[in-house]
Design an enzyme around this catalytic site. Structure first.
Site, PDB file in Angstrom:
ATOM      1  N   ARG A  19     -10.741  -4.730   4.493  1.00  0.00           N
ATOM      2  CA  ARG A  19     -10.731  -3.314   3.160  1.00  0.00           C
ATOM      3  C   ARG A  19      -9.597  -2.788   3.216  1.00  0.00           C
ATOM      4  O   ARG A  19      -8.441  -1.900   2.678  1.00  0.00           O
ATOM      5  CB  ARG A  19     -12.182  -2.765   3.233  1.00  0.00           C
ATOM      6  CG  ARG A  19     -12.299  -1.969   2.473  1.00  0.00           C
ATOM      7  CD  ARG A  19     -13.720  -1.017   2.802  1.00  0.00           C
ATOM      8  NE  ARG A  19     -13.450   0.207   2.243  1.00  0.00           N
ATOM      9  CZ  ARG A  19     -13.912   0.136   1.231  1.00  0.00           C
ATOM     10  NH1 ARG A  19     -14.412  -0.761   0.188  1.00  0.00           N
ATOM     11  NH2 ARG A  19     -14.212   1.932   0.782  1.00  0.00           N
ATOM     12  N   ALA A  33       4.093   3.475  -7.883  1.00  0.00           N
ATOM     13  CA  ALA A  33       4.304   3.272  -9.266  1.00  0.00           C
ATOM     14  C   ALA A  33       5.099   5.238  -9.146  1.00  0.00           C
ATOM     15  O   ALA A  33       5.912   5.615 -10.209  1.00  0.00           O
ATOM     16  CB  ALA A  33       2.609   4.164  -9.348  1.00  0.00           C
ATOM     17  N   TRP A  35       7.355   6.138  -7.444  1.00  0.00           N
ATOM     18  CA  TRP A  35       9.169   5.945  -7.250  1.00  0.00           C
ATOM     19  C   TRP A  35       9.868   5.490  -8.470  1.00  0.00           C
ATOM     20  O   TRP A  35      10.228   5.978  -9.224  1.00  0.00           O
ATOM     21  CB  TRP A  35       9.546   4.984  -6.390  1.00  0.00           C
ATOM     22  CG  TRP A  35      11.022   4.520  -6.573  1.00  0.00           C
ATOM     23  CD1 TRP A  35      11.618   3.642  -7.174  1.00  0.00           C
ATOM     24  CD2 TRP A  35      11.883   5.621  -5.327  1.00  0.00           C
ATOM     25  NE1 TRP A  35      12.914   3.904  -6.902  1.00  0.00           N
ATOM     26  CE2 TRP A  35      13.145   5.016  -5.735  1.00  0.00           C
ATOM     27  CE3 TRP A  35      11.147   6.899  -4.497  1.00  0.00           C
ATOM     28  CZ2 TRP A  35      14.210   5.606  -4.719  1.00  0.00           C
ATOM     29  CZ3 TRP A  35      12.439   7.044  -3.823  1.00  0.00           C
ATOM     30  CH2 TRP A  35      14.148   6.519  -3.976  1.00  0.00           C
ATOM     31  N   PHE A  40       9.799  12.912  -8.275  1.00  0.00           N
ATOM     32  CA  PHE A  40       9.741  12.093  -6.700  1.00  0.00           C
ATOM     33  C   PHE A  40       9.978  11.320  -5.552  1.00  0.00           C
ATOM     34  O   PHE A  40      10.733  11.777  -5.345  1.00  0.00           O
ATOM     35  CB  PHE A  40       7.897  10.853  -7.053  1.00  0.00           C
ATOM     36  CG  PHE A  40       7.195  10.565  -5.384  1.00  0.00           C
ATOM     37  CD1 PHE A  40       6.825  11.520  -4.566  1.00  0.00           C
ATOM     38  CD2 PHE A  40       7.763   9.305  -5.294  1.00  0.00           C
ATOM     39  CE1 PHE A  40       6.344  10.889  -3.273  1.00  0.00           C
ATOM     40  CE2 PHE A  40       7.094   8.419  -4.256  1.00  0.00           C
ATOM     41  CZ  PHE A  40       7.053   9.338  -3.380  1.00  0.00           C
ATOM     42  N   GLU A  78       3.201  15.938  -5.451  1.00  0.00           N
ATOM     43  CA  GLU A  78       3.373  15.502  -6.556  1.00  0.00           C
ATOM     44  C   GLU A  78       3.118  13.814  -7.074  1.00  0.00           C
ATOM     45  O   GLU A  78       2.899  13.934  -8.236  1.00  0.00           O
ATOM     46  CB  GLU A  78       5.389  15.145  -6.599  1.00  0.00           C
ATOM     47  CG  GLU A  78       6.114  14.745  -7.458  1.00  0.00           C
ATOM     48  CD  GLU A  78       6.102  15.641  -8.532  1.00  0.00           C
ATOM     49  OE1 GLU A  78       5.635  15.372  -9.648  1.00  0.00           O
ATOM     50  OE2 GLU A  78       6.303  16.677  -8.073  1.00  0.00           O
ATOM     51  N   GLU A  85      -1.654  13.502 -14.628  1.00  0.00           N
ATOM     52  CA  GLU A  85      -0.676  13.503 -15.989  1.00  0.00           C
ATOM     53  C   GLU A  85      -1.363  11.956 -16.731  1.00  0.00           C
ATOM     54  O   GLU A  85      -1.153  12.146 -17.632  1.00  0.00           O
ATOM     55  CB  GLU A  85       0.497  13.822 -15.743  1.00  0.00           C
ATOM     56  CG  GLU A  85       1.209  14.867 -15.727  1.00  0.00           C
ATOM     57  CD  GLU A  85       2.558  15.447 -15.732  1.00  0.00           C
ATOM     58  OE1 GLU A  85       3.272  14.565 -15.531  1.00  0.00           O
ATOM     59  OE2 GLU A  85       2.465  16.416 -15.742  1.00  0.00           O
ATOM     60  N   LYS A 103      -2.781  19.664 -16.809  1.00  0.00           N
ATOM     61  CA  LYS A 103      -1.227  19.949 -16.573  1.00  0.00           C
ATOM     62  C   LYS A 103      -0.526  20.264 -16.057  1.00  0.00           C
ATOM     63  O   LYS A 103       0.368  20.194 -14.896  1.00  0.00           O
ATOM     64  CB  LYS A 103      -0.620  19.061 -17.715  1.00  0.00           C
ATOM     65  CG  LYS A 103      -0.941  17.306 -17.696  1.00  0.00           C
ATOM     66  CD  LYS A 103       0.025  16.602 -19.259  1.00  0.00           C
ATOM     67  CE  LYS A 103      -0.316  15.500 -19.457  1.00  0.00           C
ATOM     68  NZ  LYS A 103       0.671  14.883 -20.658  1.00  0.00           N
TER      69      LYS A 103
END
Length: 131
Positions: A19, A33, A35, A40, A78, A85, A103
């Site tokens: 796990r 993701a 990046w 970010f 972030e 979003e 948002k």
């Protein structure tokens, strides 16, 4: 006690080190993701400079933790804002007041994290060089 349905979420059926390992892989996918987001990437590049600088600027482990932690906090917020979003965008492209509010609040959270980090760094710099 019944076993969770693995078809719903395979992670729920795992335990122990398996796990933990799969959770780490999922987290790495999340960082990849993240990046993909310009903001970010910019924050990571700034962190690459500021986190080591925190060890030089901080006079105690508490100061180092506050300086470095404030930078990492910005990246965490972030990522959460990006997740909000993405979830809103998944629902659909049409405008809705609740989607806009979600948002806007995510963006406000990033702003507050940035202001906090800026305040901590400003105070540390003033203490180091003006006092």
């Amino acid at each position: 006690m019944s076993q969770p349905d693995p078809a719903v979420n395979p992670q729920k059926g795992r335990s122990g080190l398996t796990r933990v390992f799969h959770a780490m892989l999922i987290s790495m996918n999340g960082l990849r993701a993240g990046w993909g987001e310009t903001a970010f990437r910019q924050e990571v590049l700034i962190a690459i400079v500021l986190v080591p600088l925190a060890f030089w600027l901080g006079r105690s482990w508490v100061e180092v933790a506050l300086l470095a932690g404030s930078v990492v906090l910005v990246m965490i917020v972030e990522l959460l804002n990006t997740a909000v979003e993405a979830a809103i965008d998944r629902i659909g492209p049409e405008w809705h007041d609740l989607s806009k509010r979600a948002k806007d609040m995510g963006s406000a959270a990033v702003l507050l994290a940035l202001l906090l980090a800026g305040g901590i760094w400003l105070a540390a710099l003033c203490t180091r060089f003006l006092v």
